[in-house]
Design an enzyme around this catalytic site. Structure first.
Site, PDB file in Angstrom:
ATOM      1  N   ASP B  97      54.355  -7.470 -34.201  1.00 47.81           N
ATOM      2  CA  ASP B  97      55.815  -7.517 -34.314  1.00 47.81           C
ATOM      3  C   ASP B  97      56.274  -6.358 -35.203  1.00 47.81           C
ATOM      4  O   ASP B  97      55.464  -5.747 -35.909  1.00 47.81           O
ATOM      5  CB  ASP B  97      56.286  -8.853 -34.908  1.00 47.81           C
ATOM      6  N   GLU B 163      54.473 -11.187 -38.690  1.00 43.62           N
ATOM      7  CA  GLU B 163      54.206 -10.649 -40.029  1.00 43.62           C
ATOM      8  C   GLU B 163      55.484 -10.223 -40.735  1.00 43.62           C
ATOM      9  O   GLU B 163      55.664 -10.452 -41.932  1.00 43.62           O
ATOM     10  CB  GLU B 163      53.238  -9.464 -39.940  1.00 43.62           C
TER      11      GLU B 163
HETATM   12 ZN   LIG Z   1      52.877  -4.177 -41.507  1.00 43.24          ZN
HETATM   13 ZN   LIG Z   2      56.011  -4.152 -42.231  1.00 44.97          ZN
END
Ligand SMILES: [Zn+2]
Ligand SMILES: [Zn+2]
Ligand SMILES: [Zn+2]
Ligand SMILES: [Zn+2]
Lengths: 472, 472
Positions: B97, B163
């Protein structure tokens, strides 16, 4: 006068109906969607005043820039009843716009439908602030017309539609018309504040001023991550907290050197005016919703509200202000605070002292960030005197209607129009409230007690009689 | 290995094309409108990994509560290339992501179209964070397959799609699979950070932890008008500024007693690691956009970033935060600050010291307001060692590809997954970055230099060779 007082009492319900019609027009000046209603309210007043044989005109104040959108400013409604040169001319000011109000804010009833509850409280937005008092003056004219009585003075109305939104254009208008429309004015009376408590009328002869400050600390070019930069650079927020924490102590004492130098000493005479006021600490606790009073006596508490300066920190612009956690080092933060000023403080001097203090304290820190602190606006305090004939007349009127001597009060906040009229017209200004301290002017469930509306109407009329008799 | 290095160099453009395809999928995890693209990115990876003969599976992490809306969490993509029990198994973590990006934010080119500029910088969202590094590992597998070479180790991929939005569900998954999917893992390598500067590769062996605090001061039941109440009550904002101004001094020294007690002393040996780092003060000035550094030497600056605690004030919730002036006394304000923690600080102890200090300082004020201060979350520091064989292998790989010894760095921020893998798997974790310190991972015009992408791919492959030869 007795005939008048009796008439008002007998025709209570007609006057309540008049208030019902006024409240039904949602003249919220702060909401562009309601701007047409503010104009509608002005038109309603014009018609109502004409039906009372007033000579009415409206004055266009031009346009307003509302966050980039141009809006028409509501007009000033001017009206004159009587132009007899042998009579005094009393200028009455009021406003026909109201604060926003939505049922979902927590109102028990629709805010724009006047409701009378079991305690005879007339509930509705604007009932107390300021449609009730404005209609009070009109009720006085109405009663005289119905009775075929001449008014004891010439009345001049100046009604504004932007009071709750900064009174845009009003000041310029007042100064412009000071020796034109307002040239014959002998005294001014404003009914747009409140009794100190809930049981006793008052005359208000003083207001604090306010000086507002922005303290900006600028560091990095953009917000930074505290993991990467924390500990390596001077952080604007740290500097801001250091300096702003030195402005005032927890007990409200302002720590800026020299700030108290011109605060007028409390004379024995003034001390006595705090002896017999109709106010209890419980009323403060109720208003605050918490027992966090600094002083335990009414005397000290009211002195701190009315005649001592105070400093409040309002907030920080540019920092992280949402719920949750964010590990940002804000690049540029602006602390907002203001000082309430009192006789004989000078706004220019206050500003200079505050700016210098902040700069000195910032200098001491040894930070490499940049500081900019300045006063964004100031409004001077206002102080009249209860000994002025205009106040003596009002005090007599209170005794006539309420059979008590009024409280003599000051207020902690500002009503800038008061000072504008005094400065422009060079005439005495009297603040003669109609509503009670618990009316909730800017809150939900705003109300005006029926007795305050009716006796208030009698009071305004009685005041006109008394002031017609006195040498100003 | 030479064959591999040469192949990568010769097939640069194929690898750039792979990155172009990945960047074209706008897998922004923080924007619900882009959630389908995050899933699309996972599917693209699955197909790409399958084409490289990996055994691939995805794991569903369930639902996410996004401000009241339920969203499907993107899957963990697991893949294994090789299961030879005679070889070591290296787990590589990355995320697919990306941060949000809009042309109108100030990008010079469309953020989701990979563009190579005249300086051979590959510009596009995710190029450096973290699609480039993730594809780097895949390029290594690709090159071996094309050359008909066996990989020196078994590779296991663990690729996450959340993340940039808090890694929801990841920790639980790692601990759950520690002795299942991950049971044969010998070492972990994460390529998701950056070189210290722009010229020299580094190995990263330490991260600071973070403890976040909310300090709430509650006074009146509702916001009050400063004209009416200023000077008569204890104001929450005043109290907040008083206490929070005592947390840290302008030079970054934390003033909470005892906070430095367990901070590890700086040994001569550690001192030496700061001698020869590829970093200039100008790079700090550029990153900050201002010369507001506390220390003038690289050594002290990096020690403050990497191995000393720091305290940052992030903002105030509940105050007036908009532009303009408002004369409010906020009823309830919450100051937000955090402490970056380092070896051998203990988060529980840090929290206890901070809470006690704030309570004591508040107590001293004598305010009648109510204080609540607590730690809202903490994550421990992480410290590995450049002497560990996993790092020694990586250092050799750097020398093979770049002909220099890598900088040995730590970082000031947190990468929580690092500690999770170490704690769950009880294996060494290596941070081996691909991009440069100026890639602008979370900013506009994010880029990855072509040389970093290509040499980085070589580096990841060379590391696998070196780690296969060493005793872990
Ligand atoms: Zn990263
Ligand atoms: Zn990042
Ligand atoms: Zn008003
Ligand atoms: Zn009002």
């Amino acid at each position: 006068m007795d005939q008048f007082l009796e008439y008002v009492d007998k025709h209570q319900n007609d006057f309540v109906e008049r208030l019902r019609k006024a409240v039904a027009i949602p003249s919220v000046s702060g909401d562009p969607a309601h701007r047409p209603d503010v104009f509608k309210m002005a038109e309603w007043l014009v018609e109502e005043l004409k039906s009372l044989d007033a000579v009415v005109e409206t004055r266009d104040l031009g346009k307003q820039d509302f966050h980039g959108t141009e809006l028409d400013l509501p007009p000033i409604v001017l009206a004159t009843v009587g132009t007899d040169p042998k009579k005094k001319t009393i200028l009455v000011y009021g406003h026909y716009d109201v604060q926003p109000a939505l049922l979902e804010d927590g109102w028990n009833t629709d805010p724009f439908t006047l409701v009378e509850d079991e305690n005879n409280r007339l509930i509705g937005r604007g009932s107390s602030d300021d449609k009730g008092p404005v209609l009070g003056w009109m009720n006085v004219v109405d009663a005289h017309k119905a009775l075929g009585l001449e008014l004891p003075v010439n009345i001049m109305f100046c009604l504004e539609g932007m009071e709750e939104s900064g009174s845009e254009g009003l000041d310029a208008f007042i100064f412009e018309e000071a020796d034109k429309y307002f040239k014959d004015v002998d005294a001014v009376c404003i009914s747009d504040n409140y009794w100190l408590g809930t049981s006793k009328p008052c005359l208000t002869y003083g207001l604090r001023g306010v000086s507002y400050f922005h303290m900006k600390v600028k560091g990095p070019a953009a917000d930074l991550h505290s993991g990467v930069f924390g500990g390596t650079i001077h952080e604007p927020m740290t500097d801001l907290f250091k300096v702003m924490s030195k402005l005032v102590d927890v007990d409200g004492k302002i720590l800026v050197p020299g700030i108290y130098e011109h605060v007028r000493a409390l004379s024995d005479e003034e001390q006595k005016t705090y002896d017999d006021l109709s106010f209890k600490m419980e009323e403060l606790h109720d208003a605050v919703g918490s027992k966090i009073n600094i002083h335990d006596s009414i005397r000290e508490t009211l002195q701190c509200r009315w005649r001592n300066p105070s400093l409040s920190i309002h907030g920080v612009e540019g920092g992280f202000y949402s719920p949750g956690d964010k590990t940002v080092i804000p690049a540029c933060v602006t602390g907002k605070f203001s000082i309430r000023t009192v006789p004989d403080m000078n706004p220019k001097e206050v500003s200079a002292l505050v700016v210098k203090f902040c700069q000195d304290e910032f200098e001491k820190l040894g930070s490499k960030n940049k500081l900019d602190v300045h006063c964004t606006h100031d409004g001077n305090y206002w102080l009249s005197s209860p000994d002025h004939p205009n106040y003596v007349a009002a005090a007599k009127a209170v005794e006539t209607v309420y059979k008590v001597k009024p409280d003599l009060t000051r207020e902690g906040g500002s009503i800038p129009v008061t000072l504008s009229f005094q400065d422009a017209l060079k005439k005495n200004v009297l603040l003669l409230p109609m509503g009670r301290g618990d009316d909730g002017a800017h809150s939900i469930n705003e109300k005006l007690d029926r007795s305050n509306y009716i006796c208030g109407t009698q009071l305004l009329g009685a005041y006109l009689y008394e002031v017609s008799q006195i040498t100003l």
